[in-house]
Design an enzyme around this catalytic site. Structure first.
Site: not given
Ligand code: UDP
Ligand code: MG
Length: 141
Positions: A11, A51, A59, A87, A93, A104, A114, A117, A128
């Site tokens: 990112k 997204y 957010f 993961r 996250t 992360r 974070n 992705h 994707e």
């Molecule tokens: N994100 C954010 N605020 C939140 C949760 C998620 O800005 O409260 C962002 C963060 O960059 C995250 C992305 O949105 O990686 C996608 O969210 P997701 O819940 O899918 O998390 P991930 O799969 O990336 O762990």
């Molecule tokens: Mg996700």
């Protein structure tokens, strides 16, 4: 091919601060092979589409602004059970909840910024990867 690859993004916060190399080293050391990789600066339309599942969440707007704020590296990564293993390598996250030693935990500066992705399912890894890469841009898989 099912299950042997995932899709990842380094990112903007991590690229901007010179963390691409250290993150790629962790990815390689964990046994992932890079099957495709390029640097792109996403348009707002691309980021909104990528997204789309988060559209309407509190957010969403700031996430789109962040993800289009600078170049990112997009990648297809090869590994057995790639989605789950990746993961695990990246951690939760929210970096405060991520296990020590995860990407992360080490490189995130907030829940949003974070660092990386990782796809959350084989189906999404396929979608994707297809969103960013043509057949001719992929190797090994
Ligand atoms: N994100 C954010 N605020 C939140 C949760 C998620 O800005 O409260 C962002 C963060 O960059 C995250 C992305 O949105 O990686 C996608 O969210 P997701 O819940 O899918 O998390 P991930 O799969 O990336 O762990
Ligand atoms: Mg996700």
């Amino acid at each position: 091919m099912d299950g042997n690859f995932t899709f990842s993004i380094i990112k903007p916060n991590a690229v901007r601060t010179g963390k691409t190399g250290p993150i790629l080293a962790m990815i390689n050391e964990a046994g992932f092979e890079i099957a495709a990789m390029k640097m792109v600066k996403m348009t707002v339309e691309q980021a909104e589409s990528f997204y789309a599942v988060h559209k309407g969440k509190s957010f969403f707007e700031s996430l789109i602004e962040f993800m289009t704020s600078g170049p990112v590296f997009v990648m297809i990564l090869k590994h057995d059970n790639a989605v789950e293993e990746f993961r695990k390598l990246i951690g939760a996250t929210d970096p405060n909840k991520a296990e020590p030693g995860t990407i992360r935990k080490i490189f995130a500066i907030s829940v949003q910024m974070n660092a990386v992705h990782g796809s959350d399912s084989d189906e999404n890894a396929q979608k994707e990867a297809d969103f960013f890469f043509s057949t001719f841009e992929r190797f090994l898989i």
